[in-house]
Motif scaffolding. Structure first.
Motif, PDB file in Angstrom:
ATOM      1  N   ASP A 159       0.897  -1.518  -0.264  1.00 56.67           N
ATOM      2  CA  ASP A 159       0.160  -0.279   0.395  1.00 56.67           C
ATOM      3  C   ASP A 159       1.256   1.463   0.397  1.00 56.67           C
ATOM      4  O   ASP A 159       1.028   2.640  -1.035  1.00 56.67           O
ATOM      5  CB  ASP A 159      -0.749   0.467   0.891  1.00 56.67           C
ATOM      6  CG  ASP A 159      -0.027  -0.122   2.562  1.00 56.67           C
ATOM      7  OD1 ASP A 159       1.023  -0.070   2.712  1.00 56.67           O
ATOM      8  OD2 ASP A 159      -0.559  -0.132   3.701  1.00 56.67           O
ATOM      9  N   SER A 187       0.254  -6.105   3.464  1.00 58.14           N
ATOM     10  CA  SER A 187       1.075  -4.971   3.900  1.00 58.14           C
ATOM     11  C   SER A 187      -0.113  -4.482   4.871  1.00 58.14           C
ATOM     12  O   SER A 187      -0.926  -6.064   5.017  1.00 58.14           O
ATOM     13  CB  SER A 187      -0.383  -4.633   2.831  1.00 58.14           C
ATOM     14  OG  SER A 187      -0.475  -2.835   2.267  1.00 58.14           O
ATOM     15  N   PRO A 191      -5.691  -1.742   0.371  1.00 59.46           N
ATOM     16  CA  PRO A 191      -6.690  -0.468  -0.950  1.00 59.46           C
ATOM     17  C   PRO A 191      -7.064  -0.668  -2.115  1.00 59.46           C
ATOM     18  O   PRO A 191      -6.956  -1.906  -2.634  1.00 59.46           O
ATOM     19  CB  PRO A 191      -5.565   0.716  -0.898  1.00 59.46           C
ATOM     20  CG  PRO A 191      -4.012   0.408  -1.093  1.00 59.46           C
ATOM     21  CD  PRO A 191      -4.220  -0.841   0.095  1.00 59.46           C
ATOM     22  N   ASP A 326      -4.338   6.268   7.520  1.00 62.66           N
ATOM     23  CA  ASP A 326      -3.264   5.257   7.356  1.00 62.66           C
ATOM     24  C   ASP A 326      -1.703   5.236   7.840  1.00 62.66           C
ATOM     25  O   ASP A 326      -0.931   5.310   8.291  1.00 62.66           O
ATOM     26  CB  ASP A 326      -3.144   5.000   6.134  1.00 62.66           C
ATOM     27  CG  ASP A 326      -4.297   4.528   5.487  1.00 62.66           C
ATOM     28  OD1 ASP A 326      -4.808   3.138   6.148  1.00 62.66           O
ATOM     29  OD2 ASP A 326      -4.467   3.315   3.943  1.00 62.66           O
TER      30      ASP A 326
END
Length: 404
Positions: A159, A187, A191, A326
């Motif tokens: 990501d 990850s 996404p 994030d």
């Protein structure tokens, strides 16, 4: 006792004695949950998509199966792509520790430094190559590396590579790899932009998800301190005075990190700076000094949010609010790793309230808020729902109020 526990716990994966010995030596006692679920299909040669919160041992998830598969052979057979040089160096270190007994060679290549020493390193004929996408493209264009013998390809922090705009380079790298290979994607978040890559490049992948959500480690004690922008440094100094352990301070820009780091050093703190304007030697010195305890404080931009593998960071301070949820997750994820606990404080000015609301919405809960003097700030109670349609609320009607 611990050594016997470590060996017996990882023995469930049917690992060679050399690999078990190295796992034993570095003190890995019990596989983490994500390792328990992702290592078996990876050992079987299946493609894997694994998502878990940061600090859950994802590097071991692909390093152990790769080293098991590569035992007894020679030549470049595994490639690990990473978004930053810090993460690449960290992954290389893990492979070297786990591959010591088997004598497997791991080389890391990344930008920001001269390419000549890396060209020389490739002449060692590594078994495992850890690379950032841009530097690997450089090596491919110079015909300094061939991926024709590749058996395993790993994308770590996929990501982040998407966020950094590496997808065109990654597709070029895929085109240089054998179609018949094992591919693993690791990850902290998956996404939507990765879906096409997964569809194109992975074959019937096993999907493993451990607490995959936009949320930081549960053990991190999180709080927000509200203050005017000019008081942020004062709040940070109070945190440093109250905290005896190591502190990782995040800023939004490299200029802010440089100035704040210099200010702390002027005030007598053992502080280092880590941002994109520092040379590779300076960045490695800062990380090594932070790991060894020579520096108690590391002031960094988000370039360090992923890739810092420093045990027992006591406190993460967001001097500036991260730009997205994030980034908040990965910053806070630098503390409370594995089974440890830790603190995370975000210093918020009035101009950053909207950013905070976005983060709270993404992680699904409010973060405890305090004033600069430590006084708790009560969350406003939600407004009562409107009355059902067609039902008159209790009290005077509008006509009755007009008469009065």
């Amino acid at each position: 006792m611990h050594r016997n526990l470590a060996q017996s716990a990882f023995q469930i994966f049917d690992l060679p004695a050399t690999l078990l010995k190295d796992i034993n030596r570095i003190g890995w006692i019990q596989p983490t949950t994500i390792q328990e679920q992702s290592i078996p299909p990876a050992i079987e040669g299946r493609d894997v998509i694994a998502g878990a919160q940061t600090g859950t041992g994802k590097t071991g998830c692909f390093a152990i199966p790769i080293l098991r598969r590569l035992a007894g052979g020679r030549g470049l057979r595994a490639l690990v792509l990473a978004p930053t040089r810090e993460l690449a160096v960290q992954i290389q270190s893990t492979f070297e520790e786990l591959g010591r007994e088997s004598k497997l060679v791991t080389v890391a290549v990344y930008g920001g430094v001269s390419i000549e020493p890396q060209l020389e390193a490739m002449r060692r004929h590594p078994d495992v190559l850890v690379a950032t996408p841009g530097r690997l493209i450089d090596l491919l264009q110079r015909h300094a590396v061939s991926l024709k013998t590749l058996k395993v390809l790993v994308l770590d922090e996929a990501d982040r590579m998407l966020d950094m705009g590496f997808m065109p380079q990654i597709r070029r790298i895929f085109a240089s790899c054998p179609r018949e290979r094992q591919t693993m994607l690791f990850s902290a978040t998956i996404p939507q932009g990765l879906e096409r890559l997964v569809y194109d490049q992975l074959h019937n992948p096993v999907k493993v998800s451990i607490g995959l959500r936009t949320a930081p480690a549960d053990r991190a004690d999180q709080r927000v301190v509200m203050c005017d922008n000019f008081l942020k440094q004062q709040v940070l100094l109070q945190i440093l005075a109250d905290e005896d352990g190591t502190v990782l301070v995040f800023t939004r820009t490299r200029i802010r990190a440089e100035r704040l780091g210099r200010t702390l050093r002027t005030m007598g703190y053992h502080a280092a700076r880590l941002h994109s304007s520092r040379t590779q030697a300076q960045r490695e010195s800062a990380l090594d000094g932070f790991r060894s305890g020579r520096y108690r404080i590391l002031v960094a931009t988000d370039i360090a949010a992923r890739g810092i593998d420093v045990a027992n960071i006591a406190h993460v301070v967001n001097f500036d609010v991260p730009q997205c949820a994030d980034d908040y997750v990965h910053r806070v994820g630098r503390t409370a790793r594995a089974e440890a606990s830790g603190k995370a404080t975000t210093i918020i000015s009035p101009f950053e309230i909207d950013d905070l609301k976005t983060i709270e919405k993404a992680i699904g809960r409010p973060i405890a808020k305090f004033q600069a003097d430590g006084t708790p700030i009560e969350e406003p109670k939600p407004a009562p729902p409107p009355p059902p349609f067609g039902r008159r609320p209790k009290g005077l009607s509008a006509r009755e109020r007009m008469r009065r």
